[in-house]
Motif scaffolding. Structure first.
Motif, PDB file in Angstrom:
ATOM      1  N   GLU A 195       0.825  -1.208   0.000  1.00 43.53           N
ATOM      2  CA  GLU A 195       0.000   0.000   0.000  1.00 43.53           C
ATOM      3  C   GLU A 195       0.859   1.257   0.000  1.00 43.53           C
ATOM      4  O   GLU A 195       0.676   2.157  -0.800  1.00 43.53           O
ATOM      5  N   LYS A 196       1.768   1.314   0.978  1.00 44.07           N
ATOM      6  CA  LYS A 196       2.653   2.481   1.065  1.00 44.07           C
ATOM      7  C   LYS A 196       3.918   2.115   1.839  1.00 44.07           C
ATOM      8  O   LYS A 196       4.013   1.018   2.382  1.00 44.07           O
ATOM      9  N   ASP A 197       4.855   3.050   1.894  1.00 38.87           N
ATOM     10  CA  ASP A 197       6.094   2.800   2.615  1.00 38.87           C
ATOM     11  C   ASP A 197       5.864   2.995   4.118  1.00 38.87           C
ATOM     12  O   ASP A 197       5.115   3.880   4.525  1.00 38.87           O
ATOM     13  N   TYR A 198       6.503   2.145   4.899  1.00 44.21           N
ATOM     14  CA  TYR A 198       6.356   2.225   6.351  1.00 44.21           C
ATOM     15  C   TYR A 198       7.715   2.256   7.014  1.00 44.21           C
ATOM     16  O   TYR A 198       8.690   1.763   6.453  1.00 44.21           O
ATOM     17  N   TYR A 199       7.777   2.797   8.229  1.00 40.87           N
ATOM     18  CA  TYR A 199       8.926   2.469   9.068  1.00 40.87           C
ATOM     19  C   TYR A 199       8.442   1.460  10.094  1.00 40.87           C
ATOM     20  O   TYR A 199       7.236   1.362  10.362  1.00 40.87           O
ATOM     21  N   VAL A 200       9.392   0.691  10.624  1.00 44.27           N
ATOM     22  CA  VAL A 200       8.997  -0.551  11.278  1.00 44.27           C
ATOM     23  C   VAL A 200       8.051  -0.326  12.450  1.00 44.27           C
ATOM     24  O   VAL A 200       7.120  -1.099  12.663  1.00 44.27           O
ATOM     25  N   TYR A 201       8.260   0.771  13.183  1.00 41.57           N
ATOM     26  CA  TYR A 201       7.409   0.995  14.350  1.00 41.57           C
ATOM     27  C   TYR A 201       5.940   1.119  13.939  1.00 41.57           C
ATOM     28  O   TYR A 201       5.061   0.516  14.556  1.00 41.57           O
ATOM     29  N   ASP A 202       5.690   1.875  12.902  1.00 40.78           N
ATOM     30  CA  ASP A 202       4.315   2.020  12.401  1.00 40.78           C
ATOM     31  C   ASP A 202       3.783   0.705  11.841  1.00 40.78           C
ATOM     32  O   ASP A 202       2.604   0.393  11.971  1.00 40.78           O
TER      33      ASP A 202
ATOM     34  N   ILE B 215      13.567  -2.408   0.181  1.00 38.40           N
ATOM     35  CA  ILE B 215      14.769  -1.601   0.352  1.00 38.40           C
ATOM     36  C   ILE B 215      14.442  -0.497   1.352  1.00 38.40           C
ATOM     37  O   ILE B 215      13.286  -0.102   1.496  1.00 38.40           O
ATOM     38  N   SER B 216      15.469  -0.029   2.047  1.00 40.04           N
ATOM     39  CA  SER B 216      15.227   0.992   3.061  1.00 40.04           C
ATOM     40  C   SER B 216      15.807   2.320   2.601  1.00 40.04           C
ATOM     41  O   SER B 216      16.744   2.371   1.818  1.00 40.04           O
ATOM     42  N   TYR B 217      15.177   3.391   3.062  1.00 39.86           N
ATOM     43  CA  TYR B 217      15.739   4.716   2.835  1.00 39.86           C
ATOM     44  C   TYR B 217      15.403   5.584   4.044  1.00 39.86           C
ATOM     45  O   TYR B 217      14.463   5.283   4.780  1.00 39.86           O
ATOM     46  N   CYS B 218      16.180   6.633   4.235  1.00 40.48           N
ATOM     47  CA  CYS B 218      15.930   7.496   5.386  1.00 40.48           C
ATOM     48  C   CYS B 218      14.954   8.597   4.999  1.00 40.48           C
ATOM     49  O   CYS B 218      15.082   9.218   3.950  1.00 40.48           O
TER      50      CYS B 218
ATOM     51  N   GLY C 275      10.015  14.438  14.119  1.00 42.17           N
ATOM     52  CA  GLY C 275      11.334  15.044  14.074  1.00 42.17           C
ATOM     53  C   GLY C 275      12.445  14.141  13.609  1.00 42.17           C
ATOM     54  O   GLY C 275      13.002  14.364  12.535  1.00 42.17           O
ATOM     55  N   PRO C 276      12.773  13.089  14.384  1.00 36.64           N
ATOM     56  CA  PRO C 276      13.970  12.308  14.030  1.00 36.64           C
ATOM     57  C   PRO C 276      13.847  11.603  12.680  1.00 36.64           C
ATOM     58  O   PRO C 276      12.742  11.292  12.226  1.00 36.64           O
ATOM     59  N   LEU C 277      14.992  11.386  12.052  1.00 37.90           N
ATOM     60  CA  LEU C 277      15.015  10.664  10.778  1.00 37.90           C
ATOM     61  C   LEU C 277      14.621   9.216  11.015  1.00 37.90           C
ATOM     62  O   LEU C 277      14.991   8.620  12.028  1.00 37.90           O
ATOM     63  N   ARG C 278      13.881   8.691  10.076  1.00 35.98           N
ATOM     64  CA  ARG C 278      13.460   7.307  10.247  1.00 35.98           C
ATOM     65  C   ARG C 278      13.796   6.484   9.026  1.00 35.98           C
ATOM     66  O   ARG C 278      13.876   6.988   7.922  1.00 35.98           O
TER      67      ARG C 278
ATOM     68  N   TYR D  54      12.674   4.160   6.425  1.00 33.19           N
ATOM     69  CA  TYR D  54      11.449   3.681   5.787  1.00 33.19           C
ATOM     70  C   TYR D  54      11.765   2.479   4.909  1.00 33.19           C
ATOM     71  O   TYR D  54      12.866   2.366   4.371  1.00 33.19           O
ATOM     72  N   TYR D  55      10.768   1.621   4.768  1.00 34.80           N
ATOM     73  CA  TYR D  55      10.949   0.452   3.909  1.00 34.80           C
ATOM     74  C   TYR D  55      10.000   0.528   2.732  1.00 34.80           C
ATOM     75  O   TYR D  55       8.846   0.921   2.880  1.00 34.80           O
ATOM     76  N   GLN D  56      10.525   0.151   1.576  1.00 31.18           N
ATOM     77  CA  GLN D  56       9.747   0.202   0.345  1.00 31.18           C
ATOM     78  C   GLN D  56       9.828  -1.156  -0.340  1.00 31.18           C
ATOM     79  O   GLN D  56      10.864  -1.802  -0.335  1.00 31.18           O
ATOM     80  N   LEU D  57       8.709  -1.566  -0.926  1.00 27.99           N
ATOM     81  CA  LEU D  57       8.668  -2.854  -1.619  1.00 27.99           C
ATOM     82  C   LEU D  57       9.374  -2.739  -2.974  1.00 27.99           C
ATOM     83  O   LEU D  57       9.165  -1.777  -3.694  1.00 27.99           O
TER      84      LEU D  57
END
Lengths: 108, 191
Positions: free
Chosen positions: A20-27, A57-60, A66-69, A71-74
């Motif tokens: 659906e969309k890119d997430y960071y792991v906590y979300d 793949i991950s990107y910041c 605030g803090p950089l996270r 994110y993971y993308q399919l």
């Protein structure tokens, strides 16, 4: 729910959310918890493994707080994997339901 | 608060004991620290966080497959290196595809000849009714022969056309497949 059962379908859950969309792991963990009770200790290693297999793949990226996270993308591989697992899961569900129904008839 | 650092220290120790590369250990630890931070921002008690992460030992065991793996490098050089590594296979595929194309095109030409010969049969039958350019069609001057040759011509045209169409379809299919597989390979090399 049984822990091994949950672990097996966790990958499909993650793939489906990332489709659906890119997430960071906590979300991602928060979102998954809406559907199955999952511990963070299982999600982090799995996402790492999926990154290793190049499904994600991950990107910041920046976040609202605030803090950089991270994110993971399919990736394309990830999408391929998602469609494969989804199909297998659907087939499995139908067959297992059939098996359980048969069993029920016998017992009753 | 202390408990958090204890947890992370122990996790780091366990990961190193497993023989996981140092840079990968750092990545994992950063992920877990991020989880602590986000939980704090969400106002969750730290005890909840420990519960959901499990023990450092168990968590480290989940990463056991990373043992001995080097950190992944995605520099431009490695992308090109991996493309070049796949080059021989790609070139092989190109040649194979080229050969297949030539074979199919030849089949196509044969089927076109079928159509032409079918057309000639019919033209010949028509011509047999007239005396064109002084050519006398003595052999086909019989009704039975005319009918047979006309049918033969129609059959030739019908199947020649079908054959040619199928082959053209096949050509476009193989090339499409080939191009998409090539694209996939390049993409794969990139990631």
């Amino acid at each position: 729910m049984e822990i091994q059962l949950k672990k097996g379908i966790l990958e499909l859950c993650i793939l489906s959310l990332l489709a659906e969309k890119d997430y960071y792991v906590y979300d991602l963990i928060k979102e998954i918890r809406n559907y199955i009770d999952m511990t963070a200790g299982a999600v982090y290693p799995l996402v790492k493994r999926m990154e290793h297999y190049e499904y994600v793949i991950s990107y910041c990226g920046e976040s609202k707080e605030g803090p950089l996270r991270k994110y993971y993308q399919l990736t394309q591989n990830g999408f391929d994997r998602y469609y494969l697992l989804k199909e297998e899961w659907r087939k499995l569900c139908i067959n297992i339901d059939k098996l359980l129904d048969r069993n029920e008839e016998k017992i009753i | 608060m202390n408990q958090k650092y204890e947890f992370i220290d122990e996790l780091r120790r366990e990961l190193i004991v497993l023989g996981i590369h140092n840079s990968v250990v750092n990545e994992i630890v950063t992920d877990i620290e991020e989880y602590f931070e986000n939980s704090k921002l969400d106002g969750k008690p730290e005890s909840d966080v420990f519960l959901t992460l499990g023990s450092p030992y168990d968590l480290a065991q989940e990463y056991i497959w990373l043992k001995g793996l080097e950190e992944k490098r995605d520099s431009i050089i490695s992308i090109y290196a991996s493309i070049i590594r796949k080059m021989p296979k790609m070139i092989g595929n190109v040649i194979l595809n080229f050969g297949k194309n030539i074979f199919l095109i030849m089949l196509c030409i044969i089927s076109v000849f079928f159509i032409i010969s079918g057309a000639l049969c019919i033209i010949g039958t028509i011509c047999s009714f007239f005396n064109i350019n002084g050519i006398v069609f003595e052999g086909v001057n019989i009704w039975g022969t005319r009918v047979i040759i006309t049918i033969l011509g129609l059959v030739f045209i019908r199947y020649g056309y079908k054959f040619a169409k199928d082959i053209l379809k096949e050509i476009s299919k193989t090339n499409k497949l080939f191009i998409s597989s090539l694209r996939k390979k390049v993409l794969k090399a990139k990631y």
